[in-house]
Structure formats: structure tokens, C-alpha cells
Design an enzyme around this catalytic site. Structure first.
Site, PDB file in Angstrom:
ATOM      1  N   ASP A  51       0.851  -1.128   0.106  1.00 52.20           N
ATOM      2  CA  ASP A  51      -0.045   0.019   0.018  1.00 52.20           C
ATOM      3  C   ASP A  51       1.038   1.204   0.025  1.00 52.20           C
ATOM      4  O   ASP A  51       0.255   2.457  -0.245  1.00 52.20           O
ATOM      5  CB  ASP A  51      -1.049  -0.139   1.230  1.00 52.20           C
ATOM      6  CG  ASP A  51      -0.463  -0.067   2.525  1.00 52.20           C
ATOM      7  OD1 ASP A  51       1.020  -0.051   2.467  1.00 52.20           O
ATOM      8  OD2 ASP A  51      -0.994  -0.142   3.458  1.00 52.20           O
ATOM      9  N   SER A  52       2.170   1.057   0.073  1.00 56.52           N
ATOM     10  CA  SER A  52       3.236   2.074  -0.227  1.00 56.52           C
ATOM     11  C   SER A  52       2.880   2.735  -1.738  1.00 56.52           C
ATOM     12  O   SER A  52       3.369   3.865  -1.823  1.00 56.52           O
ATOM     13  CB  SER A  52       4.622   1.628  -0.130  1.00 56.52           C
ATOM     14  OG  SER A  52       4.738   0.577  -0.857  1.00 56.52           O
ATOM     15  N   ASP A  90      -1.060  -5.871  -0.235  1.00 58.68           N
ATOM     16  CA  ASP A  90      -1.621  -5.267   1.233  1.00 58.68           C
ATOM     17  C   ASP A  90      -2.968  -5.205   1.132  1.00 58.68           C
ATOM     18  O   ASP A  90      -3.615  -4.745   0.268  1.00 58.68           O
ATOM     19  CB  ASP A  90      -0.801  -4.070   1.352  1.00 58.68           C
ATOM     20  CG  ASP A  90       0.513  -4.088   2.100  1.00 58.68           C
ATOM     21  OD1 ASP A  90       0.723  -4.864   2.999  1.00 58.68           O
ATOM     22  OD2 ASP A  90       1.018  -3.119   1.807  1.00 58.68           O
ATOM     23  N   LYS A 120      -1.427  -9.446   2.856  1.00 60.88           N
ATOM     24  CA  LYS A 120      -0.556  -9.032   3.952  1.00 60.88           C
ATOM     25  C   LYS A 120      -1.295  -8.031   4.834  1.00 60.88           C
ATOM     26  O   LYS A 120      -2.179  -7.290   4.263  1.00 60.88           O
ATOM     27  CB  LYS A 120       0.480  -8.329   3.513  1.00 60.88           C
ATOM     28  CG  LYS A 120       1.591  -7.677   4.934  1.00 60.88           C
ATOM     29  CD  LYS A 120       3.017  -7.302   4.440  1.00 60.88           C
ATOM     30  CE  LYS A 120       3.133  -6.105   3.760  1.00 60.88           C
ATOM     31  NZ  LYS A 120       2.562  -4.917   4.517  1.00 60.88           N
ATOM     32  N   GLU A 122      -1.390  -5.537   8.520  1.00 59.86           N
ATOM     33  CA  GLU A 122      -0.629  -4.993   9.573  1.00 59.86           C
ATOM     34  C   GLU A 122      -1.405  -5.251  11.055  1.00 59.86           C
ATOM     35  O   GLU A 122      -2.601  -5.064  11.146  1.00 59.86           O
ATOM     36  CB  GLU A 122      -0.588  -3.711   9.526  1.00 59.86           C
ATOM     37  CG  GLU A 122       0.214  -3.073   8.098  1.00 59.86           C
ATOM     38  CD  GLU A 122       0.501  -1.753   8.073  1.00 59.86           C
ATOM     39  OE1 GLU A 122      -0.102  -0.816   8.989  1.00 59.86           O
ATOM     40  OE2 GLU A 122       1.077  -1.241   6.987  1.00 59.86           O
ATOM     41  N   GLU A 189       9.301  -4.291  10.303  1.00 57.04           N
ATOM     42  CA  GLU A 189       9.757  -3.157   9.788  1.00 57.04           C
ATOM     43  C   GLU A 189      10.184  -2.018  10.899  1.00 57.04           C
ATOM     44  O   GLU A 189       9.751  -1.849  12.021  1.00 57.04           O
ATOM     45  CB  GLU A 189       8.404  -2.073   9.233  1.00 57.04           C
ATOM     46  CG  GLU A 189       8.915  -0.923   8.723  1.00 57.04           C
ATOM     47  CD  GLU A 189       7.826  -0.332   7.563  1.00 57.04           C
ATOM     48  OE1 GLU A 189       6.896  -1.005   7.164  1.00 57.04           O
ATOM     49  OE2 GLU A 189       8.028   0.705   7.050  1.00 57.04           O
TER      50      GLU A 189
HETATM   51  O1  KIV Z   1       3.461  -1.186   1.449  1.00 59.18           O
HETATM   52  C1  KIV Z   1       4.797  -1.450   1.405  1.00 59.18           C
HETATM   53  O2  KIV Z   1       5.521  -1.201   0.825  1.00 59.18           O
HETATM   54  C2  KIV Z   1       5.150  -2.213   2.679  1.00 59.18           C
HETATM   55  C3  KIV Z   1       6.651  -2.681   2.688  1.00 59.18           C
HETATM   56  C4  KIV Z   1       7.330  -1.258   3.276  1.00 59.18           C
HETATM   57  C5  KIV Z   1       7.110  -3.784   3.695  1.00 59.18           C
HETATM   58  O3  KIV Z   1       4.541  -2.829   3.595  1.00 59.18           O
END
Ligand code: KIV
Length: 271
Positions: A51-52, A90, A120, A122, A189
Site C-alpha cells: 500500500d506504499s 496489502d 498482508k 498489519e 519494519e
Molecule cells: O507497503 C509496503 O511497501 C510495505 C513494505 C514497506 C514492507 O508494507
């Protein structure tokens, strides 16, 4: 010989085998077809559709604004560019925190509509029930502990997490809980390297670090950061392999010069 040299598509079982044999796991993010193709052909083990994307693709200040539909769009594009890597996506902020049914529905949408291989999430104990429910539906789940960017407004800064005993203890409990809930792997992280070492040795599943030191079972970086596209972003944990911002900038300037001067196209570049 490496565990995965001859295989067609990396699976969660292969990743577990890699940890068991002490072979490091390499993971990078990707958000679109072209980048996924390059990264996949390079031989990466896992591609994370992070989600980056909210920050590096859409220009938002945090990961919070990206929607489930937008994550599915990115994920489907990445899937079309890969043949070998395991693709993890994510679950975005707001698509799973409500309850475990909502989490399962979001995970199912990602798997069905993008063709991804895993999701994924969090968090620790507070999302363990959601992890259990998603895994029970047959969807592999990667966890994410330490600095969890979807909680940035709670943390207040992007500095190293779990330096204090209480937070380190919670992380140790969380990682066990999400392993028991069925996670096949977990991202750690921005936590102290010693803590990452301790928890990596305390669990069976592979840990993938970002700013979590050399003892994790694997490493992940945001591809735009390691290629030097995110100008001015230079945290200590980041190793920059190219300076693509300046490379592309230079190419753009050359193109403009060639067009303005009439040098492009020349007689071989026309029909
Ligand atoms: O969203 C992302 O890029 C991440 C990484 C920093 C692990 O969760």
C-alpha cells in the site's frame, strides 16, 4: 544448490524451506506490469504489491488513502507481469480493521479479482481472529509488525519502533500469536536488529525485514526507493542501487533537446 533454482512459481512452502535451510529470501515491491516484469525476470522471490503505492505511485503523504479497488488494480497489473515470484498484496487501511468478516471479504476480493497469491495485514493480537478466518478460507497471510505505516497517526513519526521494553515484549507476544493464527511469514519494519534477531530465532515462519537488520530470514525494500526514484528519501536502512531519478531526468532533457533542435526523428526513424 539454492532451494528455488528449478521451480516454476515460488510458494509459501518453498519460502519455509528456504528459512529451514538458511537461504535468505529477497522481496521487493512493484505496483505495475512493467516494473513487475523486470523484477520477476531478475529472479526475486516475493513481489509485494504494497500500500506504499499510495505514496510512491499516487503521491499521497501516507498509505491511508489507497482503496481496495485501487489495490486490486495494481495487483492485477503486477500479476500479468510475473511468472515466477509469489505475489503478496496489502489489504489497505479500512478494508479489514472493522471485523474478521470484513477482512475475509476484502481478502477474497483481492484473490478473485487480481489473481494474487497471498495477502498482508498489519498488526498483532488485535487482528489474529481475522488472520485465522482468512487462512481458514485457504488464503495465505503475511503479517506485518513493528512500524506499521497504517497506524502512523497513532505513532506520530516514522522512527524506529519497539526500542522500549514494553513495546518489544508486545512484539514478541504478537509474532507468536500471528504465527499461531496461521501467518506463513511476517514483515518486521524498523525495529532494533537485536530484537529482530531474537524474534526471528523464536518463530518457525520466515521473517522479512525492512530496517530490521541482518538477522531476518529475508529483506524487503520499496522498489522505487532502491532504484533511486524517490529523490530525497535516504533513511539509514535504504541501500540505493541506482539513481534513476537523475538518469531519467537526463534522458528527458536529451529528448527535449533533440526534438527542439529537429535532430529527432532522423531519416531512419521515420516511414
Ligand atoms: O507497503 C509496503 O511497501 C510495505 C513494505 C514497506 C514492507 O508494507
Amino acid at each position: 544448490m539454492s532451494v528455488n533454482r528449478e521451480i516454476k512459481r515460488i510458494t509459501t512452502h518453498i519460502l519455509q524451506e528456504m528459512k529451514n535451510k538458511g537461504e535468505k529470501i529477497a522481496m521487493l515491491t512493484a505496483y505495475d506490469f512493467s516494473m513487475a516484469r523486470v523484477v520477476d525476470e531478475g529472479g526475486i522471490d516475493i513481489i509485494l504489491v504494497g500500500d506504499s503505492a499510495s505514496m510512491v505511485m499516487a503521491g499521497h503523504e501516507t498509505t491511508l488513502p489507497i482503496t481496495l479497488d485501487q489495490m486490486i488494480y495494481h495487483a492485477a497489473s503486477v500479476i500479468r507481469g510475473t511468472t515466477r515470484a509469489l505475489v503478496v498484496v496489502d489489504l489497505p487501511f479500512g478494508s479489514y480493521q472493522g471485523n474478521s468478516k470484513e477482512a475475509l471479504n476484502s481478502a477474497i476480493r483481492i484473490m478473485k479479482e487480481s489473481g494474487a497469491h497471498a495477502v498482508k495485514l498489519e498488526g498483532g493480537i488485535e487482528i489474529a481472529e481475522s488472520i485465522e478466518r482468512i487462512v481458514a478460507a485457504g488464503i495465505p497471510v503475511m503479517g506485518h509488525l513493528g512500524l506499521t505505516p497504517q497506524s502512523i497517526y497513532k505513532f506520530g513519526t516514522y522512527t524506529v519502533r519497539a526500542k522500549e521494553k514494553a513495546e518489544a515484549e508486545k512484539l514478541k507476544t504478537d509474532i507468536k500469536r500471528i504465527q499461531d493464527a496461521g501467518c506463513f511469514s511476517v514483515v518486521l519494519e524498523k525495529i532494533p536488529a537485536e530484537l529482530a534477531k531474537e524474534v526471528t530465532e523464536s518463530v518457525d515462519i520466515p521473517t522479512i525485514g525492512i530496517g530490521a537488520g541482518m538477522h531476518c530470514d529475508g529483506q524487503v525494500l520499496v522498489v522505487n526507493d532502491m532504484l533511486g526514484l524517490t529523490k530525497g528519501f535516504t533513511p539509514r536502512f535504504l541501500r540505493q542501487y541506482l539513481n534513476l531519478f537523475d538518469e531519467i531526468n537526463g534522458a528527458v532533457k536529451s529528448y527535449i533537446k533533440d526534438v527542439k533542435s529537429g535532430d529527432f526523428p532522423n531519416d531512419k526513424e521515420q516511414y
